[in-house]
Motif scaffolding. Sequence first.
Motif, short mmCIF file in Angstrom:
data_model
loop_
_atom_site.label_atom_id
_atom_site.label_comp_id
_atom_site.label_asym_id
_atom_site.label_seq_id
_atom_site.Cartn_x
_atom_site.Cartn_y
_atom_site.Cartn_z
N VAL A 69 51.00 15.71 69.35
CA VAL A 69 49.67 15.95 69.53
C VAL A 69 49.32 17.22 70.06
CG1 VAL A 69 47.50 14.97 70.29
CG2 VAL A 69 49.10 13.58 69.30
N ILE A 70 49.96 17.42 71.25
CA ILE A 70 49.66 18.83 72.16
C ILE A 70 50.17 20.14 71.16
CG2 ILE A 70 50.35 20.17 73.89
CD1 ILE A 70 48.71 17.60 74.74
N LEU A 96 38.37 20.28 66.68
CA LEU A 96 39.67 19.61 66.85
C LEU A 96 39.63 18.24 66.37
CD1 LEU A 96 40.67 21.46 70.03
CD2 LEU A 96 41.58 21.90 67.97
N SER A 97 38.52 17.32 67.11
CA SER A 97 38.21 16.01 66.83
C SER A 97 38.59 15.71 65.23
CB SER A 97 36.99 15.50 67.34
OG SER A 97 36.79 14.20 67.33
N GLU A 98 37.63 16.58 64.37
CA GLU A 98 37.85 16.46 63.03
C GLU A 98 39.17 16.49 62.27
OE1 GLU A 98 35.74 19.35 60.24
OE2 GLU A 98 34.10 17.55 60.48
N ASP A 103 39.39 11.20 69.08
CA ASP A 103 38.08 11.62 69.90
C ASP A 103 38.50 12.66 70.78
OD1 ASP A 103 35.77 10.73 71.53
OD2 ASP A 103 37.10 10.26 73.06
N TYR A 104 37.58 13.42 70.91
CA TYR A 104 37.82 14.86 71.65
C TYR A 104 38.47 14.63 73.09
CZ TYR A 104 37.58 19.46 73.72
OH TYR A 104 37.99 20.52 74.46
N GLY A 116 48.34 21.07 82.23
CA GLY A 116 47.83 21.65 83.32
C GLY A 116 46.66 22.62 83.18
N THR A 117 46.11 22.49 81.96
CA THR A 117 44.82 23.49 81.71
C THR A 117 44.12 22.98 80.86
OG1 THR A 117 43.99 25.68 81.33
CG2 THR A 117 46.03 24.78 79.95
N THR A 118 42.81 23.10 80.72
CA THR A 118 41.91 22.56 79.56
C THR A 118 42.17 23.26 78.33
OG1 THR A 118 40.11 23.98 79.91
CG2 THR A 118 40.32 22.07 81.48
N ILE A 119 41.54 22.46 77.15
CA ILE A 119 41.79 23.14 75.88
C ILE A 119 40.70 24.47 75.85
CG2 ILE A 119 40.94 22.52 73.55
CD1 ILE A 119 41.68 19.79 73.93
#
Length: 186
Positions: A69-70, A96-98, A103-104, A116-119
């Motif tokens: 997934v990552i 990304l959710s689509e 769910d985002y 360790g960081t946000t999208i």
Amino acid sequence: MKLYIKNMVCDRCKMVVKSELEKIGIFPVSVELGEVELLENFKENQKQELEIKLQSLGFELLEDKTTIVIEKIKCLIIDLVHHQNNELKTNLSHYLSEQLVQDYSALSNLFSEVQGTTIEHYFIAQKIEKVKELLMYKELTLSEIAIKLNYSDVAHLSNQFKKITGVTPTHFKQLKENNRLQIDGL
């Protein structure tokens, strides 16, 4: 059957992976960033040979669901920024959710926990690397780059660039050394 492969970040990566698959007698239906679709399962000895070949080239065969997934999130962002000219018609979270049919907030929490960081920070880092690339080519003005990467204006691009790199885009262009990072290293 689908295979998930880490560190596929460009069309050249797709060609290399396809070539390596074919060398061991596996003929893929499709090869996309981070994902290969096969008509049938392969033999265990082919899998081991593929893993060794991929690792020698800087790739990694993924089997863990979380890691897959990552990697999908990363590949979607890389493709969006570096290959689709950042033609995002909706916000990143919806996109990304689509694309991942999840769910985002779950995607965001998973990504932050593992990376360790946000999208959003990852997305910005990719955009800044694309800006560096375009600045080095010296084919587009900063205004054209801002438009190409969907920045609201040049000031927003410049502020974000300086915040991430520590230098202005103009100063970056004047630097002699190449301060670009590899896409898969972000």
